[in-house]
Design a protein around this motif. Sequence first.
Motif, PDB file in Angstrom:
ATOM      1  N   ASP A 103      -1.657   4.498  -0.669  1.00 16.75           N
ATOM      2  CA  ASP A 103      -3.095   4.365  -0.894  1.00 16.75           C
ATOM      3  C   ASP A 103      -3.803   5.205   0.165  1.00 16.75           C
ATOM      4  O   ASP A 103      -3.489   5.119   1.361  1.00 16.75           O
ATOM      5  CB  ASP A 103      -3.518   2.900  -0.777  1.00 16.75           C
ATOM      6  N   ARG A 150      -5.501  -1.826   5.465  1.00 16.34           N
ATOM      7  CA  ARG A 150      -5.525  -1.574   4.026  1.00 16.34           C
ATOM      8  C   ARG A 150      -4.833  -0.273   3.606  1.00 16.34           C
ATOM      9  O   ARG A 150      -3.971  -0.288   2.750  1.00 16.34           O
ATOM     10  CB  ARG A 150      -6.959  -1.595   3.484  1.00 16.34           C
ATOM     11  N   THR A 151      -5.247   0.878   4.123  1.00 16.15           N
ATOM     12  CA  THR A 151      -4.640   2.135   3.705  1.00 16.15           C
ATOM     13  C   THR A 151      -3.959   2.818   4.878  1.00 16.15           C
ATOM     14  O   THR A 151      -4.308   2.584   6.036  1.00 16.15           O
ATOM     15  CB  THR A 151      -5.684   3.096   3.106  1.00 16.15           C
ATOM     16  N   CYS A 208       0.821  -1.214   0.000  1.00 13.44           N
ATOM     17  CA  CYS A 208       0.000   0.000   0.000  1.00 13.44           C
ATOM     18  C   CYS A 208       0.855   1.265   0.000  1.00 13.44           C
ATOM     19  O   CYS A 208       0.325   2.374  -0.122  1.00 13.44           O
ATOM     20  CB  CYS A 208      -0.953   0.003   1.192  1.00 13.44           C
TER      21      CYS A 208
END
Length: 331
Positions: A189, A213-214, A178
């Motif tokens: 991201d 995730r980010t 990421c």
Amino acid sequence: MLRIHFTGQDLGLTRVAAGPVPMWETMLSLHSLRQQNQGLVPARWRRSVGPKLPRSTGLLTALVPTRGYFPDFLTPADPLYDLDEGLDAVLSTPRARLRRDLSLLAGGRRLPPWTRSLADGEPDAVTLLGRAVRGYHEAAIAPYWERIRAQVDHERLRVSTPMLGGGTEALLSALPPCLRWRRPVLEADYPVDRDLRLDGRGLLLIPSFFCWRTSITLLHHDRTPVLVYPVQHRLLEEGPAAQGRSSLAKLLGPTRAAVLEAAEGRCTTGELAQRVGILISSASQHATVLRNAGLLTSTRVSNTVVHSLTPLGSQLLYRGSVPLTLAEPGR
């Protein structure tokens, strides 16, 4: 996308946090508490902590929405590795910053009436916030702190090792998929398009268990800018979990089973090889076999291939095993 612009001076001042930061883990876990699509690790944690949460947790969820901005003052810029120190810093926030941050939060949603008293720095409201944070942390974070620390320490070691031979740019290149180092910019991201210019202040990288995730950064950088990013979650092998891993190794072979486990949480072929301790060519071959068997998916991102578990792969990996994670203590 977030673009972080480095100068030569910034490279020299960039560092990795010394361990997990309690206020970041506490606040980010409030996202996992309410988001249902983050995978098996937070799902098991939610089931474990749900019945134990104090009623005052609702005060915190009012301040930390599931998406978007939450007040900077809840996560002090200086990395404080002790909950008491971090909470003291939060509760000592100047009134002007309280008003600034809560006004920004109110601009996107409706806040409960008590937050007006908090914005004014009224002692009763500040005390109420402190009790809510401490009660939530004791129920949801403290029982798992050593496991959280182990995963963050593993990530610190993983990214610090390349730095010994290649300097800060090697560290930045070793960050998860990421984050992408394209000199002199680190791309991340991110839910909105934004540029962050370090301007000689350096960057503090904070690996976080509950960041998913980010990456996340502060809206206001009064001191050294920070970037919080997700660790690569691994599994704990003990008790029944060890038996499950043994059975998986007999089914797939020890190396292929290790590759399947290493792919939990998304990673590149190079990261698979590094985690398992095999050549990249061997990791690629094993990933191909697992993909053909429907246990992995592989996606090309720029010049790399990113692997992740399929639902079938997750079921096979977790059958009879316990995520490191946040399995309930003592079980």
